[in-house]
Design an enzyme around this catalytic site. Structure first.
Site, PDB file in Angstrom:
ATOM      1  N   ALA A 141     -10.200  10.541  -1.800  1.00  0.00           N
ATOM      2  CA  ALA A 141      -9.947  10.530  -0.377  1.00  0.00           C
ATOM      3  C   ALA A 141     -10.049   8.949   0.000  1.00  0.00           C
ATOM      4  O   ALA A 141     -10.320   8.676   1.178  1.00  0.00           O
ATOM      5  CB  ALA A 141     -10.939  11.465   0.496  1.00  0.00           C
ATOM      6  N   ALA A 142      -9.565   8.375  -1.024  1.00  0.00           N
ATOM      7  CA  ALA A 142      -9.413   6.785  -0.710  1.00  0.00           C
ATOM      8  C   ALA A 142      -8.115   6.031  -0.902  1.00  0.00           C
ATOM      9  O   ALA A 142      -7.281   6.142   0.286  1.00  0.00           O
ATOM     10  CB  ALA A 142     -10.360   6.317  -1.863  1.00  0.00           C
ATOM     11  N   ARG A 143      -7.472   5.898  -1.969  1.00  0.00           N
ATOM     12  CA  ARG A 143      -6.108   5.117  -1.982  1.00  0.00           C
ATOM     13  C   ARG A 143      -5.500   5.821  -3.257  1.00  0.00           C
ATOM     14  O   ARG A 143      -5.931   6.019  -4.415  1.00  0.00           O
ATOM     15  CB  ARG A 143      -6.204   3.765  -2.377  1.00  0.00           C
ATOM     16  CG  ARG A 143      -6.797   2.924  -1.137  1.00  0.00           C
ATOM     17  CD  ARG A 143      -5.633   3.024  -0.022  1.00  0.00           C
ATOM     18  NE  ARG A 143      -6.185   1.807   1.115  1.00  0.00           N
ATOM     19  CZ  ARG A 143      -6.912   2.356   2.133  1.00  0.00           C
ATOM     20  NH1 ARG A 143      -7.345   3.738   2.339  1.00  0.00           N
ATOM     21  NH2 ARG A 143      -7.228   1.588   3.146  1.00  0.00           N
ATOM     22  N   ALA A 186      -9.549   9.710   7.915  1.00  0.00           N
ATOM     23  CA  ALA A 186     -10.205   9.174   9.057  1.00  0.00           C
ATOM     24  C   ALA A 186      -9.939   9.979  10.483  1.00  0.00           C
ATOM     25  O   ALA A 186     -10.200   9.347  11.390  1.00  0.00           O
ATOM     26  CB  ALA A 186      -9.820   7.615   9.007  1.00  0.00           C
ATOM     27  N   HIS A 225      -3.140  12.404   4.185  1.00  0.00           N
ATOM     28  CA  HIS A 225      -4.139  11.086   4.530  1.00  0.00           C
ATOM     29  C   HIS A 225      -5.088  11.389   5.690  1.00  0.00           C
ATOM     30  O   HIS A 225      -4.836  10.554   6.641  1.00  0.00           O
ATOM     31  CB  HIS A 225      -3.436   9.834   4.372  1.00  0.00           C
ATOM     32  CG  HIS A 225      -4.155   8.651   4.086  1.00  0.00           C
ATOM     33  ND1 HIS A 225      -3.561   7.753   3.346  1.00  0.00           N
ATOM     34  CD2 HIS A 225      -5.597   8.290   4.028  1.00  0.00           C
ATOM     35  CE1 HIS A 225      -4.604   6.855   2.820  1.00  0.00           C
ATOM     36  NE2 HIS A 225      -5.782   6.989   3.313  1.00  0.00           N
ATOM     37  N   ILE A 226      -5.479  12.507   5.962  1.00  0.00           N
ATOM     38  CA  ILE A 226      -6.298  12.826   7.211  1.00  0.00           C
ATOM     39  C   ILE A 226      -7.787  12.446   7.325  1.00  0.00           C
ATOM     40  O   ILE A 226      -8.316  12.757   8.372  1.00  0.00           O
ATOM     41  CB  ILE A 226      -6.126  14.295   7.669  1.00  0.00           C
ATOM     42  CG1 ILE A 226      -6.949  15.208   6.390  1.00  0.00           C
ATOM     43  CG2 ILE A 226      -4.564  14.740   7.596  1.00  0.00           C
ATOM     44  CD1 ILE A 226      -6.975  16.476   6.915  1.00  0.00           C
ATOM     45  N   GLU A 254       3.531   7.494  -0.158  1.00  0.00           N
ATOM     46  CA  GLU A 254       2.814   8.217   1.224  1.00  0.00           C
ATOM     47  C   GLU A 254       4.189   7.869   2.281  1.00  0.00           C
ATOM     48  O   GLU A 254       4.352   6.829   2.617  1.00  0.00           O
ATOM     49  CB  GLU A 254       1.803   7.791   1.906  1.00  0.00           C
ATOM     50  CG  GLU A 254       0.504   7.887   0.793  1.00  0.00           C
ATOM     51  CD  GLU A 254      -0.755   7.881   1.455  1.00  0.00           C
ATOM     52  OE1 GLU A 254      -0.781   7.180   2.517  1.00  0.00           O
ATOM     53  OE2 GLU A 254      -1.717   7.954   0.955  1.00  0.00           O
ATOM     54  N   ARG A 269     -20.167   2.509   2.049  1.00  0.00           N
ATOM     55  CA  ARG A 269     -20.754   3.453   2.969  1.00  0.00           C
ATOM     56  C   ARG A 269     -20.212   4.807   3.154  1.00  0.00           C
ATOM     57  O   ARG A 269     -20.832   5.625   3.193  1.00  0.00           O
ATOM     58  CB  ARG A 269     -20.353   2.959   4.556  1.00  0.00           C
ATOM     59  CG  ARG A 269     -20.790   1.471   4.958  1.00  0.00           C
ATOM     60  CD  ARG A 269     -20.137   1.087   6.039  1.00  0.00           C
ATOM     61  NE  ARG A 269     -20.600  -0.237   6.559  1.00  0.00           N
ATOM     62  CZ  ARG A 269     -20.404  -1.375   6.223  1.00  0.00           C
ATOM     63  NH1 ARG A 269     -19.364  -1.545   5.338  1.00  0.00           N
ATOM     64  NH2 ARG A 269     -20.857  -2.528   6.905  1.00  0.00           N
ATOM     65  N   ASP A 283      -6.226  13.412  -0.678  1.00  0.00           N
ATOM     66  CA  ASP A 283      -6.034  12.819   0.697  1.00  0.00           C
ATOM     67  C   ASP A 283      -5.180  11.590   0.666  1.00  0.00           C
ATOM     68  O   ASP A 283      -4.664  11.162   1.578  1.00  0.00           O
ATOM     69  CB  ASP A 283      -7.095  12.861   1.349  1.00  0.00           C
ATOM     70  CG  ASP A 283      -6.724  12.610   3.066  1.00  0.00           C
ATOM     71  OD1 ASP A 283      -5.707  13.397   3.394  1.00  0.00           O
ATOM     72  OD2 ASP A 283      -7.385  11.619   3.476  1.00  0.00           O
TER      73      ASP A 283
END
Length: 318
Positions: A230-232, A283, A280-281, A261, A153, A256
């Site tokens: 921007a995943a893991r 979402a 990690h912003i 973390e 997605r 991100d």
């Protein structure tokens, strides 16, 4: 019906999840201190709970053994790498998540990273704020290749936006058939082909035990390429990334997500040149926050009422 809420991000930017819980007669019990929790602390927080909403809390076999009343776990997001799915299945606990709830939010951030890196916006701003008026030549996006690793997605949402910038799109996803990738307007390629042939590379796959991008992969990237994650954090060999930024192989990296973390302040990665970093912003948007909370609440109620959830997560087949 009651839901034990562990993640402090639930309903933080939207009242919709709480309103939906009220409309479904679902009582919310918040235990958001010291997030994320694990082990004995988590077992204590879940004492007597049938349903729990987790963020990064680690749900493993020890927790399931200590929480015999638990019937359903809802992940406030899509990634379930913090949940032992096999242990959940063995304990008879249903796991649900909210896939796609944050797809547009993460895709927007990815495009922001892409523009910042290509046009050197961060460097230009720092120059101006320090009293200088330096000239920064950047890279235009039109005609360049964007490689997308992970074409679910989020990857497809990135591709949709990228086409508006006249980017050529190549994609790799071990879980998506080539025909589906091509039908969405991207060129299906192998991992090595996408990495070696892309001017910009963005990652949208779940993490694993080993980095997806090894030192050899990073070495194969075109000189002057940009890398976005921007995943893991575990998807990238971070030591190799530091070297590639220092020697100029990569023009920029935008992250991100990090292997640890939050990363320690003396992490060499944070000292590397041409790094754009955010905590990690991806979402954290108004719509994503509303979607994640609302969809999770609805599926919890479905499970507690003996119905099939909308977004079940099954344990992987061995």
């Amino acid at each position: 019906m009651r839901l034990r809420v562990l993640t402090p991000s639930f309903g933080k930017f939207s009242v919709a999840p709480r309103d939906r819980a009220d409309s479904l007669s679902l009582e919310l019990e918040h235990r958001t201190e010291n997030h994320p929790k694990s082990g004995r602390e988590l077992i204590t927080a879940l004492d007597g709970a049938e349903a729990v909403l987790v963020g990064l809390d680690r749900m493993d076999a020890e927790v399931f053994a200590g929480c015999p009343d638990l019937k359903v776990i809802a992940k406030h997001g899509a990634g379930v790498d913090n949940i032992d799915l096999e242990a959940a299945a063995a304990a008879g606990v249903t796991v649900v998540n909210t896939p796609g709830a944050n797809a547009d939010a993460v895709a927007d951030l990815t495009m922001g990273f892409l523009l910042m890196g290509a046009r050197r916006i961060r460097e230009a701003e720092e120059s101006l704020r320090s009293g200088r008026w330096d000239v920064f030549f950047g890279t235009e996006l039109s005609g360049k290749q964007l490689g997308i690793l992970g074409f679910g997605r989020i990857g497809r949402a990135v591709a949709k936006r990228a086409r508006s910038f006249d980017l050529q799109i190549a994609a790799y996803d071990p879980f998506v058939p080539d025909e589906a990738i091509a039908a969405a307007g991207a060129q299906p390629q192998s991992l090595a082909e996408v990495v070696a042939g892309s001017d910009f590379l963005t990652l949208h796959l779940p993490g694993g035990e080993e980095p997806l991008l090894s030192a050899q992969h990073i070495e194969s990237m075109p000189r002057g390429a940009g890398l976005i994650n921007a995943a893991r954090g575990g998807l990238i060999d971070e030591a190799a990334l530091v070297s590639a930024l220092h020697d100029g192989r990569l023009a920029f990296a935008a992250l991100d997500a990090f292997a640890a973390e939050p990363p320690p302040t003396d992490d060499p990665l944070l000292q590397a040149p041409n790094l754009i970093a955010t905590p990690h912003i991806g979402a954290y948007s108004d719509i994503a926050n509303a979607n994640m909370g609302t969809w999770a609440v609805e599926d919890v109620v479905r499970v507690l009422q003996g119905q099939e959830p909308r977004f079940p997560v099954a344990a992987p087949l061995l």
